[in-house]
Design a protein around this motif. Structure first.
Motif, PDB file in Angstrom:
ATOM      1  N   VAL A  42      16.239 -31.896 -21.231  1.00  0.00           N
ATOM      2  CA  VAL A  42      15.996 -31.837 -22.668  1.00  0.00           C
ATOM      3  C   VAL A  42      15.252 -33.084 -23.136  1.00  0.00           C
ATOM      4  CG1 VAL A  42      17.108 -31.678 -24.927  1.00  0.00           C
ATOM      5  CG2 VAL A  42      18.116 -30.514 -22.979  1.00  0.00           C
ATOM      6  N   ASN A  43      14.222 -32.856 -23.952  1.00  0.00           N
ATOM      7  CA  ASN A  43      13.527 -33.943 -24.646  1.00  0.00           C
ATOM      8  C   ASN A  43      14.177 -34.042 -26.021  1.00  0.00           C
ATOM      9  OD1 ASN A  43      11.851 -35.650 -26.018  1.00  0.00           O
ATOM     10  ND2 ASN A  43       9.982 -34.515 -25.594  1.00  0.00           N
ATOM     11  N   ASP A  44      14.981 -35.078 -26.247  1.00  0.00           N
ATOM     12  CA  ASP A  44      15.726 -35.216 -27.503  1.00  0.00           C
ATOM     13  C   ASP A  44      14.839 -35.609 -28.673  1.00  0.00           C
ATOM     14  OD1 ASP A  44      18.320 -34.511 -26.651  1.00  0.00           O
ATOM     15  OD2 ASP A  44      18.523 -36.449 -25.677  1.00  0.00           O
ATOM     16  N   LEU A  45      13.693 -36.224 -28.414  1.00  0.00           N
ATOM     17  CA  LEU A  45      12.810 -36.617 -29.506  1.00  0.00           C
ATOM     18  C   LEU A  45      12.229 -35.392 -30.207  1.00  0.00           C
ATOM     19  CD1 LEU A  45      10.947 -39.591 -27.807  1.00  0.00           C
ATOM     20  CD2 LEU A  45      12.928 -39.672 -29.321  1.00  0.00           C
ATOM     21  N   GLU A  46      11.897 -34.354 -29.432  1.00  0.00           N
ATOM     22  CA  GLU A  46      11.374 -33.123 -30.009  1.00  0.00           C
ATOM     23  C   GLU A  46      12.443 -32.046 -30.136  1.00  0.00           C
ATOM     24  OE1 GLU A  46       8.023 -31.784 -27.796  1.00  0.00           O
ATOM     25  OE2 GLU A  46       6.995 -33.706 -27.913  1.00  0.00           O
ATOM     26  N   GLY A  47      13.568 -32.245 -29.468  1.00  0.00           N
ATOM     27  CA  GLY A  47      14.640 -31.255 -29.511  1.00  0.00           C
ATOM     28  C   GLY A  47      14.308 -30.002 -28.727  1.00  0.00           C
ATOM     29  N   LYS A  48      13.599 -30.163 -27.592  1.00  0.00           N
ATOM     30  CA  LYS A  48      13.167 -29.011 -26.815  1.00  0.00           C
ATOM     31  C   LYS A  48      13.656 -29.104 -25.376  1.00  0.00           C
ATOM     32  CE  LYS A  48       9.080 -27.934 -29.454  1.00  0.00           C
ATOM     33  NZ  LYS A  48       7.654 -27.637 -29.425  1.00  0.00           N
ATOM     34  N   THR A  49      13.948 -27.936 -24.812  1.00  0.00           N
ATOM     35  CA  THR A  49      14.295 -27.844 -23.406  1.00  0.00           C
ATOM     36  C   THR A  49      13.012 -27.746 -22.599  1.00  0.00           C
ATOM     37  OG1 THR A  49      16.379 -26.747 -23.907  1.00  0.00           O
ATOM     38  CG2 THR A  49      15.509 -26.474 -21.687  1.00  0.00           C
ATOM     39  N   ILE A  50      12.873 -28.600 -21.612  1.00  0.00           N
ATOM     40  CA  ILE A  50      11.665 -28.613 -20.785  1.00  0.00           C
ATOM     41  C   ILE A  50      11.811 -27.628 -19.630  1.00  0.00           C
ATOM     42  CG2 ILE A  50      10.152 -30.061 -19.388  1.00  0.00           C
ATOM     43  CD1 ILE A  50      11.200 -32.436 -21.105  1.00  0.00           C
ATOM     44  N   VAL A  51      12.875 -27.762 -18.840  1.00  0.00           N
ATOM     45  CA  VAL A  51      13.164 -26.832 -17.745  1.00  0.00           C
ATOM     46  C   VAL A  51      14.658 -26.571 -17.718  1.00  0.00           C
ATOM     47  CG1 VAL A  51      11.211 -27.507 -16.295  1.00  0.00           C
ATOM     48  CG2 VAL A  51      13.387 -28.647 -16.017  1.00  0.00           C
ATOM     49  N   SER A  52      15.036 -25.456 -17.102  1.00  0.00           N
ATOM     50  CA  SER A  52      16.452 -25.139 -16.962  1.00  0.00           C
ATOM     51  C   SER A  52      16.679 -24.353 -15.686  1.00  0.00           C
ATOM     52  CB  SER A  52      16.945 -24.334 -18.171  1.00  0.00           C
ATOM     53  OG  SER A  52      16.307 -23.080 -18.201  1.00  0.00           O
ATOM     54  N   ALA A  53      17.924 -24.347 -15.230  1.00  0.00           N
ATOM     55  CA  ALA A  53      18.321 -23.577 -14.056  1.00  0.00           C
ATOM     56  C   ALA A  53      19.788 -23.217 -14.210  1.00  0.00           C
ATOM     57  CB  ALA A  53      18.097 -24.377 -12.779  1.00  0.00           C
ATOM     58  N   SER A  54      20.173 -22.133 -13.564  1.00  0.00           N
ATOM     59  CA  SER A  54      21.576 -21.727 -13.630  1.00  0.00           C
ATOM     60  C   SER A  54      21.983 -21.081 -12.316  1.00  0.00           C
ATOM     61  CB  SER A  54      21.808 -20.747 -14.781  1.00  0.00           C
ATOM     62  OG  SER A  54      21.238 -19.497 -14.481  1.00  0.00           O
ATOM     63  N   SER A  55      23.256 -20.809 -12.201  1.00  0.00           N
ATOM     64  CA  SER A  55      23.789 -20.211 -10.985  1.00  0.00           C
ATOM     65  C   SER A  55      23.722 -18.691 -11.022  1.00  0.00           C
ATOM     66  CB  SER A  55      25.234 -20.662 -10.779  1.00  0.00           C
ATOM     67  OG  SER A  55      26.018 -20.261 -11.879  1.00  0.00           O
ATOM     68  N   LYS A  56      23.095 -18.121 -12.016  1.00  0.00           N
ATOM     69  CA  LYS A  56      22.957 -16.668 -12.090  1.00  0.00           C
ATOM     70  C   LYS A  56      22.144 -16.178 -10.897  1.00  0.00           C
ATOM     71  CE  LYS A  56      24.726 -15.968 -16.227  1.00  0.00           C
ATOM     72  NZ  LYS A  56      25.897 -15.196 -16.480  1.00  0.00           N
ATOM     73  N   GLY A  57      22.677 -15.208 -10.191  1.00  0.00           N
ATOM     74  CA  GLY A  57      21.968 -14.643  -9.054  1.00  0.00           C
ATOM     75  C   GLY A  57      22.271 -15.309  -7.727  1.00  0.00           C
ATOM     76  N   ILE A  58      22.916 -16.470  -7.728  1.00  0.00           N
ATOM     77  CA  ILE A  58      23.283 -17.144  -6.480  1.00  0.00           C
ATOM     78  C   ILE A  58      24.730 -16.775  -6.179  1.00  0.00           C
ATOM     79  CG2 ILE A  58      23.493 -19.338  -5.272  1.00  0.00           C
ATOM     80  CD1 ILE A  58      21.551 -20.533  -7.278  1.00  0.00           C
ATOM     81  N   THR A  59      24.941 -16.064  -5.077  1.00  0.00           N
ATOM     82  CA  THR A  59      26.292 -15.587  -4.769  1.00  0.00           C
ATOM     83  C   THR A  59      26.833 -16.136  -3.452  1.00  0.00           C
ATOM     84  OG1 THR A  59      25.361 -13.611  -3.708  1.00  0.00           O
ATOM     85  CG2 THR A  59      25.966 -13.435  -6.040  1.00  0.00           C
ATOM     86  N   GLU A  60      25.979 -16.748  -2.636  1.00  0.00           N
ATOM     87  CA  GLU A  60      26.407 -17.235  -1.328  1.00  0.00           C
ATOM     88  C   GLU A  60      27.034 -18.621  -1.433  1.00  0.00           C
ATOM     89  OE1 GLU A  60      26.084 -15.639   1.702  1.00  0.00           O
ATOM     90  OE2 GLU A  60      25.453 -13.874   0.570  1.00  0.00           O
ATOM     91  N   GLY A  61      28.227 -18.792  -0.881  1.00  0.00           N
ATOM     92  CA  GLY A  61      28.848 -20.108  -0.802  1.00  0.00           C
ATOM     93  C   GLY A  61      29.922 -20.338  -1.854  1.00  0.00           C
TER      94      GLY A  61
END
Length: 113
Positions: A42-61
């Motif tokens: 997150v860039n807090d100066l502009e209040g925007k998310t630049i990149v993101s990732a999540s565990s959705k779709g990862i089921t192994e482990g």
């Protein structure tokens, strides 16, 4: 009596007073639920998310292994976006378990904290 959620929010506010994300060095914030883990830069100066990732779709482990994979995925996306350094925001969670695994995965992916 203070609940776990209220305690985490108090810690979160205390952390956020000290750290701030910029365009050159965004804040890498973590959200952990019972089933998944989510991270975003997150860039807090502009209040925007630049990149993101999540565990959705990862089921192994295990949950910790999945968190490490998410950390590597967000590191790859950050490097593609031209970001090499971040400020890590554990978001009030203790730095162990899945949060630590995610941070280690991001470091292994090439991000500098």
């Amino acid at each position: 009596m203070i609940t776990k959620k209220e305690r985490r929010i108090k810690i979160k506010h205390r952390i956020r007073k000290k750290i701030n994300g910029t365009a050159n060095r965004p804040r890498l914030t973590v959200f952990r639920s019972n089933k998944g883990i989510y991270v975003q830069a997150v860039n807090d100066l502009e209040g925007k998310t630049i990149v993101s990732a999540s565990s959705k779709g990862i089921t192994e482990g295990t949950k910790s292994e999945i968190a490490a994979k998410v950390g590597e995925a967000v590191a790859k996306k950050c490097i593609e976006a031209g970001i090499t350094e971040v400020v890590f925001d554990r978001n009030g969670y203790l730095f162990h378990g899945r949060v630590k695994a995610l941070a280690d995965g991001a470091r292994n992916g090439g991000l500098k904290f």
